[in-house]
Scaffold this motif. Structure first.
Motif, mmCIF file in Angstrom:
data_model
loop_
_atom_site.group_PDB
_atom_site.id
_atom_site.type_symbol
_atom_site.label_atom_id
_atom_site.label_comp_id
_atom_site.label_asym_id
_atom_site.label_seq_id
_atom_site.Cartn_x
_atom_site.Cartn_y
_atom_site.Cartn_z
ATOM 1 N N PHE A 181 -14.169 73.135 -102.256
ATOM 2 C CA PHE A 181 -14.420 74.552 -102.494
ATOM 3 C C PHE A 181 -13.164 75.288 -102.942
ATOM 4 O O PHE A 181 -13.215 76.138 -103.830
ATOM 5 N N GLU A 182 -12.030 74.978 -102.315
ATOM 6 C CA GLU A 182 -10.775 75.625 -102.718
ATOM 7 C C GLU A 182 -10.485 75.356 -104.194
ATOM 8 O O GLU A 182 -10.015 76.239 -104.912
ATOM 9 N N GLU A 183 -10.765 74.148 -104.635
ATOM 10 C CA GLU A 183 -10.551 73.803 -106.035
ATOM 11 C C GLU A 183 -11.541 74.531 -106.935
ATOM 12 O O GLU A 183 -11.181 75.006 -108.017
ATOM 13 N N LYS A 184 -12.779 74.659 -106.464
ATOM 14 C CA LYS A 184 -13.835 75.284 -107.257
ATOM 15 C C LYS A 184 -13.565 76.759 -107.517
ATOM 16 O O LYS A 184 -13.855 77.283 -108.600
ATOM 17 N N VAL A 185 -12.995 77.467 -106.539
ATOM 18 C CA VAL A 185 -12.810 78.914 -106.677
ATOM 19 C C VAL A 185 -11.341 79.293 -106.813
ATOM 20 O O VAL A 185 -10.971 80.435 -106.549
ATOM 21 N N ALA A 186 -10.515 78.360 -107.226
ATOM 22 C CA ALA A 186 -9.069 78.608 -107.302
ATOM 23 C C ALA A 186 -8.724 79.815 -108.163
ATOM 24 O O ALA A 186 -7.771 80.548 -107.879
ATOM 25 N N ASP A 187 -9.508 80.062 -109.208
ATOM 26 C CA ASP A 187 -9.215 81.166 -110.126
ATOM 27 C C ASP A 187 -10.164 82.350 -109.957
ATOM 28 O O ASP A 187 -10.111 83.299 -110.740
ATOM 29 N N LYS A 188 -11.006 82.295 -108.939
ATOM 30 C CA LYS A 188 -11.972 83.372 -108.733
ATOM 31 C C LYS A 188 -11.338 84.500 -107.921
ATOM 32 O O LYS A 188 -10.585 84.263 -106.983
ATOM 33 N N GLU A 189 -11.635 85.749 -108.308
ATOM 34 C CA GLU A 189 -11.050 86.907 -107.634
ATOM 35 C C GLU A 189 -12.024 87.490 -106.619
ATOM 36 O O GLU A 189 -13.219 87.636 -106.886
ATOM 37 N N TYR A 190 -11.501 87.806 -105.440
ATOM 38 C CA TYR A 190 -12.248 88.465 -104.365
ATOM 39 C C TYR A 190 -11.497 89.752 -104.024
ATOM 40 O O TYR A 190 -10.606 89.755 -103.172
ATOM 41 N N GLY A 191 -11.838 90.833 -104.718
ATOM 42 C CA GLY A 191 -11.101 92.072 -104.516
ATOM 43 C C GLY A 191 -9.662 91.893 -104.958
ATOM 44 O O GLY A 191 -9.393 91.556 -106.115
ATOM 45 N N ASP A 192 -8.707 92.088 -104.062
ATOM 46 C CA ASP A 192 -7.290 91.933 -104.370
ATOM 47 C C ASP A 192 -6.806 90.500 -104.202
ATOM 48 O O ASP A 192 -5.618 90.218 -104.345
ATOM 49 N N PHE A 193 -7.717 89.592 -103.865
ATOM 50 C CA PHE A 193 -7.346 88.204 -103.611
ATOM 51 C C PHE A 193 -7.784 87.302 -104.759
ATOM 52 O O PHE A 193 -8.745 87.585 -105.473
ATOM 53 N N LYS A 194 -7.088 86.181 -104.915
ATOM 54 C CA LYS A 194 -7.442 85.192 -105.930
ATOM 55 C C LYS A 194 -7.465 83.809 -105.275
ATOM 56 O O LYS A 194 -6.459 83.320 -104.789
ATOM 57 N N GLY A 195 -8.653 83.201 -105.277
ATOM 58 C CA GLY A 195 -8.811 81.924 -104.609
ATOM 59 C C GLY A 195 -8.909 82.100 -103.106
ATOM 60 O O GLY A 195 -8.794 83.219 -102.577
ATOM 61 N N VAL A 196 -9.137 81.004 -102.407
ATOM 62 C CA VAL A 196 -9.267 81.065 -100.951
ATOM 63 C C VAL A 196 -8.477 79.936 -100.302
ATOM 64 O O VAL A 196 -8.146 78.933 -100.936
ATOM 65 N N LYS A 197 -8.160 80.126 -99.040
ATOM 66 C CA LYS A 197 -7.590 79.081 -98.211
ATOM 67 C C LYS A 197 -8.223 79.181 -96.828
ATOM 68 O O LYS A 197 -8.756 80.222 -96.444
ATOM 69 N N PHE A 198 -8.183 78.081 -96.087
ATOM 70 C CA PHE A 198 -8.865 78.027 -94.799
ATOM 71 C C PHE A 198 -7.895 77.684 -93.678
ATOM 72 O O PHE A 198 -6.989 76.865 -93.844
ATOM 73 N N ASP A 199 -8.107 78.324 -92.557
ATOM 74 C CA ASP A 199 -7.380 78.016 -91.337
ATOM 75 C C ASP A 199 -8.414 77.524 -90.328
ATOM 76 O O ASP A 199 -9.217 78.313 -89.825
ATOM 77 N N VAL A 200 -8.425 76.219 -90.039
ATOM 78 C CA VAL A 200 -9.475 75.615 -89.221
ATOM 79 C C VAL A 200 -8.960 75.302 -87.819
ATOM 80 O O VAL A 200 -7.906 74.688 -87.648
ATOM 81 N N LYS A 201 -9.728 75.717 -86.832
ATOM 82 C CA LYS A 201 -9.431 75.395 -85.441
ATOM 83 C C LYS A 201 -10.587 74.570 -84.888
ATOM 84 O O LYS A 201 -11.733 75.023 -84.882
#
Length: 280
Positions: A58-78
């Motif tokens: 998923f991170e690779e799929k949306v690497a260039d996608k914008e979410y408001g002021d953000f671009k791409g996503v990253k996850f913090d998993v517990k």
């Protein structure tokens, strides 16, 4: 906050199906920073390899996608055995992968975010997530407003796992009716008698699924055969059946598996419907 929540709902729908989806927390960063999603994963037997793989895709799929002021996503998993479901509403985590039928109760308490839009919208494959969920199970994913607040993310089947090498070595497979290379065994506990294969080349029975030449050939296809097999193994080897001593409740899975195999699909569905776990 509403803008962030809407982004999270879209990310959730594309990334993975969650057992619990909680609204809470925020993501720090400015223009060009990645949107960080905090995930809590139940550290049970299902593990988290599947989750790590899904995150990477998923991170690779949306690497260039914008979410408001953000671009791409990253996850913090517990990963934890303590889900703390009662404090989800004030948690800094965004997505929960839990275990058990708790979504409906938490939704009715207002502790989960509504994801009805992403569940019912058509995806890239031309289908909705909703269309891929068994109709009888959908009610457990909804609140009193008949809208979705969570998704299933894995399934498992109760029963026994067996040691194939042990079975091969000791010929613990039931023989086909017309096989002559057999070993007869009469249960000392009064369960009856049966014929087992006499060698590795002997033809096995059709097994539980009734199909010859399939993966379950030679395995017990009735409770009586299971009892005869257990009696034979108990007379020949030590501790033929083992379960996790630190998790004694796992033994219940064997009973549920036996119950389900005897009752059949329709009766089990009726049972869960009567307990309020689905629609008729």
């Amino acid at each position: 906050m509403k803008k962030i929540q809407k982004c999270l709902a879209g990310v959730l729908a594309l990334a993975m199906g969650a057992s619990l989806v909680a609204c809470g927390g925020n993501s720090n960063g400015g223009s060009g920073a990645k949107l960080e999603l905090k995930v809590v994963n139940f550290a049970g037997g299902v593990g988290r390899v599947w989750l790590d793989n899904a995150i990477e895709r998923f991170e690779e799929k949306v690497a260039d996608k914008e979410y408001g002021d953000f671009k791409g996503v990253k996850f913090d998993v517990k990963s934890t055995m303590e889900m703390d479901e009662e404090n989800i509403a004030t948690s800094a985590s965004h997505i929960y992968f839990g275990q058990g039928s708790v979504i409906r109760g938490l939704a009715q308490k207002g502790r989960l975010m509504n994801i009805n839009d992403v569940v019912t919208e058509e995806n890239e494959d031309g289908k909705t997530i909703e269309s891929k969920i068994d109709e009888n199970y959908r009610i457990m994913l909804k609140g009193n407003d008949d809208e979705y607040y969570g998704l299933p993310h894995y399934e498992f089947y109760s029963g026994l796992s067996y040691d194939v090498e042990l079975f091969d070595e000791n010929n613990y497979y039931f023989a086909a009716p017309n096989e002559t290379n057999v070993t007869s065994y009469a249960s000392s506990a009064g369960f009856g008698s049966a014929k087992f294969v006499g060698s590795k080349t002997a033809k096995k029975s059709c097994g539980p699924n009734g199909k010859m030449g399939d993966y379950d050939d030679g395995l017990p296809s009735s409770v009586q055969e299971l009892l005869i097999l257990c009696d034979k193994m108990n007379s020949e080897i030590d501790n033929p059946i083992l379960y996790a001593g630190g998790h004694e409740h796992y033994f219940n899975h064997l009973l549920v598996g036996l119950w389900t195999s005897l009752a059949g699909a329709e009766e089990m569905q009726n049972y869960f419907h009567d307990r309020g776990y689905g629609n008729r």
